[in-house]
Design an enzyme around this catalytic site. Structure first.
Site, PDB file in Angstrom:
ATOM      1  N   GLY A  50       1.577   4.522   6.448  1.00 22.85           N
ATOM      2  CA  GLY A  50       0.944   5.396   5.471  1.00 22.85           C
ATOM      3  C   GLY A  50       1.940   5.925   4.455  1.00 22.85           C
ATOM      4  O   GLY A  50       1.594   6.717   3.595  1.00 22.85           O
ATOM      5  N   CYS A  51       3.191   5.491   4.563  1.00 24.07           N
ATOM      6  CA  CYS A  51       4.219   5.864   3.591  1.00 24.07           C
ATOM      7  C   CYS A  51       4.547   4.636   2.752  1.00 24.07           C
ATOM      8  O   CYS A  51       4.626   3.535   3.285  1.00 24.07           O
ATOM      9  CB  CYS A  51       5.503   6.316   4.294  1.00 24.07           C
ATOM     10  SG  CYS A  51       5.313   7.790   5.287  1.00 24.07           S
ATOM     11  N   GLU A  52       4.746   4.833   1.450  1.00 23.66           N
ATOM     12  CA  GLU A  52       5.149   3.722   0.597  1.00 23.66           C
ATOM     13  C   GLU A  52       6.562   3.276   0.945  1.00 23.66           C
ATOM     14  O   GLU A  52       6.877   2.099   0.907  1.00 23.66           O
ATOM     15  CB  GLU A  52       5.089   4.131  -0.874  1.00 23.66           C
ATOM     16  CG  GLU A  52       3.689   4.116  -1.422  1.00 23.66           C
ATOM     17  CD  GLU A  52       3.645   4.440  -2.900  1.00 23.66           C
ATOM     18  OE1 GLU A  52       4.700   4.476  -3.559  1.00 23.66           O
ATOM     19  OE2 GLU A  52       2.535   4.652  -3.397  1.00 23.66           O
ATOM     20  N   SER A  53       7.427   4.238   1.258  1.00 24.05           N
ATOM     21  CA  SER A  53       8.802   3.924   1.652  1.00 24.05           C
ATOM     22  C   SER A  53       8.829   3.730   3.165  1.00 24.05           C
ATOM     23  O   SER A  53       7.914   4.135   3.870  1.00 24.05           O
ATOM     24  CB  SER A  53       9.730   5.079   1.295  1.00 24.05           C
ATOM     25  OG  SER A  53       9.640   5.364  -0.068  1.00 24.05           O
ATOM     26  N   GLY A 121       2.443  10.422   2.009  1.00 24.26           N
ATOM     27  CA  GLY A 121       3.446   9.956   2.954  1.00 24.26           C
ATOM     28  C   GLY A 121       3.899  11.063   3.890  1.00 24.26           C
ATOM     29  O   GLY A 121       4.006  10.867   5.108  1.00 24.26           O
TER      30      GLY A 121
END
Length: 138
Positions: A50-53, A121
Site C-alpha cells: 500500500g506504499c508507493e515506496s 502509505g
C-alpha cells in the site's frame, strides 16, 4: 494521553522550525537516525503493502508495549517513518488503535506536505502496525 518521550522531542524540535525548508531538513535528519534493518529483515514478509515506496516494518513486543523498527528506500519517507515511530513506540496495542495520523502530522506542522500517496502509505504502515499488535505472539 501522555506522549512517548520521542514524540515530545519531535514536537519540540519541529515546533521551533520557521518554515518548510527547516522542517524538510529536520525531517531528513530524523530519517537518518532510523536504525538500519538487516538484509534478513528487509524481506517480503516485513514489507508494507500500500506504499508507493518500499517500506519494511518489524515489530517486537516488550511486556504489554510495542517497539517498531522501519525502513524505506525513500529519504523523505524515512523521516516520516521516524516521526511515526516516535509517536507509537512504547504504546500498547489499545493505545496504538487510538492514534490519529493526520492529527499527529498536523501537530508537527507537516500535514500540508503529506501528499495523498504519502498519506496513504503512512496509513498503510499504521494499519500494518495495528495488525501486528493483534496477532497472537509466537
Amino acid at each position: 494521553m501522555n506522549l512517548p518521550a520521542g514524540a515530545e522531542q519531535a514536537l519540540a524540535a519541529f515546533g521551533q522550525c520557521l518554515g518548510w525548508e527547516q522542517r524538510a531538513r529536520l525531517l531528513m535528519q530524523w530519517g537518518g537516525r532510523l536504525p538500519a534493518l538487516s538484509e534478513e529483515e528487509r524481506c517480503e514478509a516485513n514489507r508494507v503493502h500500500g506504499c508507493e515506496s518500499q517500506v519494511w516494518l518489524v515489530a517486537e513486543r516488550q511486556e504489554q508495549c510495542w517497539q517498531f523498527r522501519a525502513s524505506s528506500d525513500a529519504r523523505l519517507l524515512r523521516g516520516l517513518l521516524a516521526l511515526l515511530l516516535a509517536r507509537v513506540n512504547g504504546l500498547t496495542g489499545a493505545q496504538l488503535a487510538e492514534i490519529d495520523l493526520a492529527d499527529w502530522f498536523g501537530q508537527l506542522g507537516l500535514a500540508r506536505q503529506l501528499s495523498p500517496s504519502r498519506s496513504n502509505g503512512l496509513n498503510a504502515v499504521l494499519q500494518r502496525m495495528r495488525e501486528l499488535t493483534r496477532q497472537p505472539s509466537s
